[in-house]
Motif scaffolding. Structure first.
Motif, PDB file in Angstrom:
ATOM      1  N   PRO A  53       6.818  -4.955   8.778  1.00  0.00           N
ATOM      2  CA  PRO A  53       5.453  -5.269   8.353  1.00  0.00           C
ATOM      3  C   PRO A  53       5.004  -4.424   7.156  1.00  0.00           C
ATOM      4  O   PRO A  53       5.331  -3.229   7.072  1.00  0.00           O
ATOM      5  N   VAL A  54       4.292  -5.072   6.260  1.00  0.00           N
ATOM      6  CA  VAL A  54       3.732  -4.375   5.091  1.00  0.00           C
ATOM      7  C   VAL A  54       2.301  -4.858   4.864  1.00  0.00           C
ATOM      8  O   VAL A  54       1.912  -5.923   5.343  1.00  0.00           O
ATOM      9  N   ILE A  55       1.530  -4.057   4.134  1.00  0.00           N
ATOM     10  CA  ILE A  55       0.215  -4.503   3.676  1.00  0.00           C
ATOM     11  C   ILE A  55       0.301  -4.600   2.161  1.00  0.00           C
ATOM     12  O   ILE A  55       0.620  -3.630   1.473  1.00  0.00           O
ATOM     13  N   VAL A 100       4.924  -9.803   7.296  1.00  0.00           N
ATOM     14  CA  VAL A 100       6.179  -9.228   7.788  1.00  0.00           C
ATOM     15  C   VAL A 100       7.297  -9.690   6.856  1.00  0.00           C
ATOM     16  O   VAL A 100       7.508 -10.886   6.678  1.00  0.00           O
ATOM     17  N   TRP A 155       2.082  -3.276  13.675  1.00  0.00           N
ATOM     18  CA  TRP A 155       1.903  -2.372  12.535  1.00  0.00           C
ATOM     19  C   TRP A 155       2.009  -0.908  12.983  1.00  0.00           C
ATOM     20  O   TRP A 155       2.698  -0.097  12.374  1.00  0.00           O
ATOM     21  N   GLU A 188       0.728   4.171  -2.852  1.00  0.00           N
ATOM     22  CA  GLU A 188       0.500   5.592  -2.514  1.00  0.00           C
ATOM     23  C   GLU A 188       1.533   6.491  -3.176  1.00  0.00           C
ATOM     24  O   GLU A 188       1.207   7.565  -3.682  1.00  0.00           O
ATOM     25  N   VAL A 202      -5.151  -4.912   8.431  1.00  0.00           N
ATOM     26  CA  VAL A 202      -5.893  -4.853   7.165  1.00  0.00           C
ATOM     27  C   VAL A 202      -7.154  -3.999   7.341  1.00  0.00           C
ATOM     28  O   VAL A 202      -7.441  -3.110   6.532  1.00  0.00           O
ATOM     29  N   ILE A 250     -12.727  -6.944  -3.921  1.00  0.00           N
ATOM     30  CA  ILE A 250     -13.666  -7.423  -2.907  1.00  0.00           C
ATOM     31  C   ILE A 250     -14.870  -6.507  -2.728  1.00  0.00           C
ATOM     32  O   ILE A 250     -15.831  -6.872  -2.080  1.00  0.00           O
ATOM     33  N   GLU A 303      -7.904   3.582  -2.241  1.00  0.00           N
ATOM     34  CA  GLU A 303      -6.509   3.971  -1.963  1.00  0.00           C
ATOM     35  C   GLU A 303      -6.000   4.988  -2.982  1.00  0.00           C
ATOM     36  O   GLU A 303      -5.073   5.740  -2.696  1.00  0.00           O
ATOM     37  N   THR A 309       0.840  -1.205   0.000  1.00  0.00           N
ATOM     38  CA  THR A 309       0.000   0.000   0.000  1.00  0.00           C
ATOM     39  C   THR A 309       0.877   1.258   0.000  1.00  0.00           C
ATOM     40  O   THR A 309       0.537   2.248  -0.647  1.00  0.00           O
ATOM     41  N   THR A 318      -6.343  -7.248   0.505  1.00  0.00           N
ATOM     42  CA  THR A 318      -4.970  -6.983   0.934  1.00  0.00           C
ATOM     43  C   THR A 318      -4.561  -8.031   1.957  1.00  0.00           C
ATOM     44  O   THR A 318      -5.409  -8.736   2.519  1.00  0.00           O
ATOM     45  N   ARG A 319      -3.265  -8.140   2.185  1.00  0.00           N
ATOM     46  CA  ARG A 319      -2.769  -9.108   3.173  1.00  0.00           C
ATOM     47  C   ARG A 319      -1.654  -8.478   3.988  1.00  0.00           C
ATOM     48  O   ARG A 319      -0.769  -7.820   3.430  1.00  0.00           O
ATOM     49  N   TYR A 320      -1.718  -8.687   5.284  1.00  0.00           N
ATOM     50  CA  TYR A 320      -0.665  -8.193   6.176  1.00  0.00           C
ATOM     51  C   TYR A 320       0.433  -9.229   6.232  1.00  0.00           C
ATOM     52  O   TYR A 320       0.165 -10.411   6.429  1.00  0.00           O
TER      53      TYR A 320
END
Lengths: 326, 326
Positions: A221-223, A216, B266, A138, B240, A230, A188, A134, A212-214
């Motif tokens: 950590p990233v999304i 590490v 996060w 951005e 998320v 969805i 977004e 994400t 999206t998926r969380y």
């Protein structure tokens, strides 16, 4: 001494109030019926003791974006963004040459229209951005929106916002309304610029979204944006998105196309004072003129039903003194 | 005269400010490390010119609900609600007698624990409410929460909120923070009471959710709750949900269990000043004592990693002067 002080304070207050009344909150609106309807509605729901009074936490106003807050011709801004992204990413995706809707995007020239449905638009946007975080997305949007220009006017897209609507947003907020965007566009994508351009923070933006998926990655950590849609925030999706995100039925709704029909219907069917408004694109000189036959921002059923439903129809040509900021 | 007036106004202001400073914003917290850490953090991110200054629109704080804002023992409040609903609806659903997790709910006594996973909880809640509108559901929850009492204390569930956390919410809001709930609980369940109980409006509640559908019944639009779970706001789901709903990484996060681990991770991995806090249930006298072995609100990994991650751990026993409002 005490009396004097009170009188002095009272006169300060009264000067403050009368100068407030003297300032027109909607200077870019002509003094026609839509402006009067907006001002009268805001006054009656905010005046203490009014039979139509709405407590401040319930003052929710929802705005469509494309064609309601900024121009959507000749193609949706986000479709132009997607077109640029698909072209930039095409070398890494040879299969796009044979697969719709990518094929038609790749063979379309900068100033040409591409007929895509709102659903195809979302598919393109999400597919073109799968596998990035994400934060990376951005940054790409921020870089693009800072530089991309409208093919016909040569202006930045963020300059092609409607000045009367910016004033309306500010007037509502000054009267205790929370202003939200509820758009078919990607959530977004919009959030990158809505705060700067409209004064609407990211948490007040509702839009179409992908899964999206969380995770590490190397301890960080990233999304991650996944290639799966969805939620499509259009037509019957708008009330669903509004309920999910806000959890309260809006008091005012602003749109410009049949994609906003259900949002207007849901908003104005609630109990108590409600307000629905449609921006009609009938100004070929200063903007564009289109409605029932348009592939972009088609306005047909909502226009037919506006009178019986009590929705205010704004003629850009007759009701707006200024269209874009100067 | 003029000078006098200014002096008088200045003294009014200074009385106002000094009484503000003299008032402890967290009177139910003991004067131990967690309270000092909270006050110091808020001061440094809000003081103009501070190297850690955070602009007001970015001041986002997220709170878990169960075990962080209100009690979750002996079973989650929403599970008790679901138990009551399942029992009320059982005559219309003979198949529940043979189908888990309904079977175990129907055979459980009021004051007994039921082992259900967070996922089962959401399944139960959504299944028990499919086919009704959002408005009907809100009414059922409102009626229930107004009357239901905790089996051991006999108090209303909404009285079993943590007084220190109510003060913390108010202190953050007074300093320009927007406070959000990010809970594994059902979003529409919580929204019924979060504004009244915590001062958190429905649009600032993030939770697990089921699919809904907009439809017009006899000319009246409704949003229907469908028997399909589309989002579980727990563990990796929390970041998320936060990103989807807020679109901005929080600055502060508050939790009490491993279900909050990723939300804390996060939040506190972002650049600049960040704050993470865990409420530890170690007060068997005034509340409950549980952590690593608990089926409800299990706290294990987050407790181990708190020191190395710089998360503040609050001992209910040592750090809170008062637990529940009196």
């Amino acid at each position: 001494m005490r009396t004097n002080r009170i009188l002095t304070l009272a006169s300060v207050c009264s000067v403050g109030l009368s100068s407030l009344h003297a300032t027109d909150p909607l200077p870019s609106w002509n003094d026609t019926a839509p402006k009067q309807a907006i001002l009268a509605f805001v006054e009656k729901v905010t005046r203490s003791g009014s039979p139509d009074f709405v407590p401040e936490p319930e003052r929710i106003a929802v705005f469509d974006q494309d064609g309601t807050l900024w121009a959507e011709q000749p193609i949706y801004v986000q479709l132009r963004f997607a077109l640029d992204r698909v072209k930039a990413l095409a070398p890494q995706h040879p299969e796009w040459k044979r697969k719709q809707p990518f094929k038609k995007l790749l063979t379309t020239k900068q100033d040409q229209r591409v007929a895509v449905t709102e659903q195809e638009l979302v598919e393109i946007v999400i597919a073109a951005h799968a596998g990035m975080t994400t934060a990376e997305f951005e940054q790409i949007v921020a870089d693009w929106i800072a530089a991309a220009r409208h093919p016909q006017t040569g202006r930045l897209y963020t300059d092609l916002v409607y000045q009367p609507m910016l004033e309306l947003l500010a007037h509502l907020r000054a009267n205790g309304f929370k202003t939200f965007i509820a758009s078919g566009g990607g959530i977004e994508f919009m959030r990158v610029f809505t705060e700067r351009v409209y004064g609407i923070p990211p948490e007040q933006v509702i839009g179409s979204s992908g899964k999206t998926r969380y995770e590490v990655r190397d301890g960080k950590p990233v999304i991650l944006r996944l290639p799966e849609i969805i939620f499509i925030d259009d037509k019957v999706g708008k009330p669903v998105g509004i309920q999910r995100h806000i959890g309260r039925r809006p008091v005012m709704a602003f749109g410009n196309s049949d994609g906003d029909f259900q949002m207007l219907e849901w908003t104005t069917s609630g109990p108590g004072a409600r307000f629905g408004l449609i921006v009609r694109h009938d100004d070929a000189g200063r903007e564009w003129a289109y409605d029932r036959q348009s592939a972009v921002g088609r306005l047909d059923r909502a226009l037919d039903e506006a009178p019986s439903r009590g929705w205010t129809v704004v003629s850009m040509k007759d009701d707006w003194r200024i269209v874009f900021p100067e």
